[in-house]
Design a protein around this motif. Structure first.
Motif, PDB file in Angstrom:
ATOM      1  N   ASP A  94       0.805  -1.225   0.000  1.00 47.36           N
ATOM      2  CA  ASP A  94       0.000   0.000   0.000  1.00 47.36           C
ATOM      3  C   ASP A  94       0.838   1.276   0.000  1.00 47.36           C
ATOM      4  OD1 ASP A  94      -2.429  -1.372   0.039  1.00 47.36           O
ATOM      5  OD2 ASP A  94      -2.407  -1.542   2.222  1.00 47.36           O
ATOM      6  N   ASP A 107      -2.239   3.131  -4.233  1.00 44.86           N
ATOM      7  CA  ASP A 107      -3.471   3.166  -5.026  1.00 44.86           C
ATOM      8  C   ASP A 107      -3.484   4.296  -6.047  1.00 44.86           C
ATOM      9  OD1 ASP A 107      -4.411   0.978  -3.725  1.00 44.86           O
ATOM     10  OD2 ASP A 107      -6.157   1.938  -2.823  1.00 44.86           O
ATOM     11  N   ARG A 344      -8.051   9.420  -7.199  1.00 46.92           N
ATOM     12  CA  ARG A 344      -7.905   7.973  -7.410  1.00 46.92           C
ATOM     13  C   ARG A 344      -9.241   7.232  -7.365  1.00 46.92           C
ATOM     14  NH1 ARG A 344      -6.131   8.668  -2.004  1.00 46.92           N
ATOM     15  NH2 ARG A 344      -7.415   7.518  -0.496  1.00 46.92           N
TER      16      ARG A 344
END
Length: 455
Positions: A94, A107, A344
Motif C-alpha cells: 500500500d 493506489d 484515485r
C-alpha cells in the motif's frame, strides 16, 4: 561437557525468544491502534449469541493469534525500518517509498503511470451523473459544486521513485472529467491548478492528504466558487510537529514519528450538533459563524477541510456516505451542496446510485432514441433511505452487448409502467440505476440511436 551445556543454553534461549510473542498474550491487554487502516481480529467465542457452538472457532482463534501476538506492532515496525533503510523497499504493497523521506499511496499509481484509464463512456457517465445531481440540487433551491482532490503524486512527483515514471498520456482522467463537466454545465472547482499555483508544499510528506494550510486553500476556493468569501489561507498559521502520517502509520505501526503541520491559529466558531469521536465520523453536523446551510459529501480529504467550511456556514452537514444521500438536501434546506472526491476514486461516480428520485422526462418518446425492451431485465427493491421509492438497477443496456462507439455520449432513459420516461444514472459495464416510485415498473430502456442528433 561445557560445550554441550553451551549448545543447550543457546537452544533454550532461542526457544524462549520464540515463545515470547505467544506468552506475552497472557499479559493484560492494552488497547491501541492497529496501525494504518488495519483492523485486528477480535478474540472469538466458543458459543454464539444464541448459545450454539461456534463452528469457526479454530480458524478464528488462529486469525486472532496472528493479529494479536505480543510485540507484533514493534516487530513489524523494526522489520519495515530494516527494509526501508537497508533495501529501500516497502514491506506493504500500500505504500511507495519516495526519496528524501516522502511516502506515496500505492493506489495512486494507476493514475500516475496511466494504467487502466476510464473509457470515454465512463467519463461521460460520471459527468452525466453529476449533471443529474446538480439538476436535482437546483430544483431544491441549492447551488451544487464538484471538486477533485488531487493525488499527492499528481502535484508533487519529484520524490517519486525513478523506477515509476509518470505517464505521458494526456489528458488524465481528472482533466477529461473536468472537460466533460464543462459540457454538461456542472460547476467544477479545479484544485489541480489551484495547488500548482502555490510555491509552498501543501501536502504532507508521510501522509496522502493535504495539510492544514492546504485545506484552508481549498476551503477558500470552495467558498469563492459558491459565491462566498473567506480568508483562511491568509492565516495565521504555526508550524507544529503534531501529525502522524497515515502512510507512516502503515509502515511503522509502533513508530512515534511526527510530521510538522501548518496549524491554523485563527478562531473557528464551530458547535457540534452531536458530539463526534473523530474527523472520520460518517456524519458530522455543525453550527458555525457564517450564514446559510451546507451539505457536503466528502472523503478523508475532508478531515482537514470541514472545520473551515463549518465555520463559514450557519448550519452544515458533512457526510462520508457512498452513495451520496441527496435526500438530505431537502431535509436540511440546504443553500449549497458540495461534493469532494479524491482523484484515485473517480470511478465511484459510476459505481453507486445517488439517493434521489429519478428525474422525469415526460411521456413522449424521445426523438432520436431507440427503446430496448426485449431481453432487458431489471432488479428492484424498496428503499429504506427514500420512503415510497424502489431502487431499480439494470444489467447491460443491450442485454449483454457492448455499447457502439456512437452511443458513447448517450443518456439512459427508462420507460416505466406509468407511461413516463425517467433518466437513470449510468453505471459500470453498461448498467443503469434509478429510484422509481413504488408500484411503477420499468418496461424498457432507451439510448440515443447511432448518428442521431443530441438532446
Amino acid at each position: 561437557m561445557k560445550k554441550k551445556f553451551a549448545y543447550s543454553a543457546f537452544t533454550a534461549l532461542i526457544l524462549l525468544l520464540c515463545l515470547i510473542p505467544s506468552l506475552g498474550m497472557l499479559l493484560p491487554k492494552q488497547d491501541g491502534p492497529a496501525g494504518g487502516n488495519q483492523a485486528l481480529s477480535r478474540a472469538p467465542s466458543l458459543r454464539d449469541a444464541e448459545g450454539n457452538w461456534n463452528p469457526n472457532y479454530l480458524s478464528q482463534i488462529q486469525d486472532y493469534a496472528g493479529d494479536n501476538f505480543h510485540l507484533r506492532q514493534e516487530m513489524i515496525t523494526a522489520w519495515s525500518a530494516l527494509n526501508a533503510k537497508g533495501l529501500q523497499s516497502s514491506i506493504t504493497e500500500d505504500v511507495v517509498l519516495g526519496t528524501d523521506g516522502w511516502l506515496y499511496f500505492a493506489d495512486t499509481l494507476p493514475d500516475y503511470v496511466g494504467l487502466d484509464p476510464m473509457t470515454d463512456r465512463e467519463i461521460f457517465a460520471a459527468a452525466r451523473n453529476l449533471a443529474l445531481i446538480s439538476e436535482y440540487c437546483e430544483e431544491q433551491g441549492a447551488r451544487f459544486l464538484f471538486t477533485v482532490a488531487p493525488n499527492k503524486n499528481s502535484l508533487y512527483w519529484a520524490n517519486m521513485p525513478e523506477l515509476t515514471l509518470p505517464s505521458a498520456r494526456q489528458p488524465r482522467d481528472a482533466k477529461r472529467l473536468a472537460e466533460a463537466l464543462a459540457e454538461q454545465g456542472v460547476d467544477y472547482l479545479d484544485c489541480f491548478s489551484l495547488f500548482r499555483g502555490q510555491e509552498e508544499v501543501l501536502y504532507f510528506k508521510t501522509d496522502s492528504h493535504w495539510n492544514g494550510k492546504g485545506a484552508a486553500l481549498a476551503a477558500d476556493a470552495v467558498n469563492k466558487a459558491l459565491g462566498r468569501s473567506s480568508g483562511y489561507f491568509d492565516g495565521p498559521f504555526t508550524q507544529e510537529e503534531v501529525h502522524k502520517g497515515d502512510l507512516y502509520d502503515m509502515l511503522y505501526p509502533a513508530g512515534d514519528g511526527l510530521e510538522a503541520d501548518q496549524v491554523y491559529g485563527g478562531e473557528l466558531a464551530i458547535e457540534y450538533d452531536v458530539p463526534i469521536r473523530s474527523a472520520e465520523n460518517l456524519t458530522i453536523m455543525t453550527h458555525g459563524g457564517g450564514e446559510g446551510s451546507l451539505v457536503m459529501f466528502r472523503d478523508s480529504f475532508g478531515n482537514n477541510l470541514y472545520p473551515y467550511l463549518a465555520d463559514s456556514f450557519d448550519a452544515a452537514l458533512f457526510s462520508r456516505s457512498m452513495p451520496y444521500r441527496l435526500d438530505l438536501v431537502s431535509q436540511r434546506e440546504a443553500d449549497c451542496v458540495a461534493a469532494e472526491l479524491v482523484e484515485r476514486n473517480l470511478r465511484y461516480l459510476i459505481q453507486n446510485v445517488p439517493v434521489m428520485p429519478a428525474p422525469c422526462r415526460g411521456t413522449e418518446s424521445p426523438e432520436g432514441f431507440t427503446v430496448y425492451g426485449s431481453g432487458v431485465r431489471f432488479d428492484a427493491e424498496p428503499s429504506e433511505d427514500l420512503p415510497g421509492y424502489a431502487l431499480v438497477t439494470g444489467p447491460s443496456a443491450l442485454a449483454g452487448q457492448e455499447f457502439p462507439e456512437a452511443m458513447t455520449d448517450s443518456p439512459a432513459l427508462v420507460l416505466a409502467s406509468d407511461g413516463n420516461y425517467y433518466e437513470a444514472f449510468l453505471l459500470e459495464d453498461g448498467a443503469a440505476g434509478l429510484y422509481l416510485p413504488e408500484g411503477v415498473q420499468p418496461l424498457g430502456i432507451a439510448y440515443r440511436s447511432p448518428k442521431a442528433p443530441g438532446l
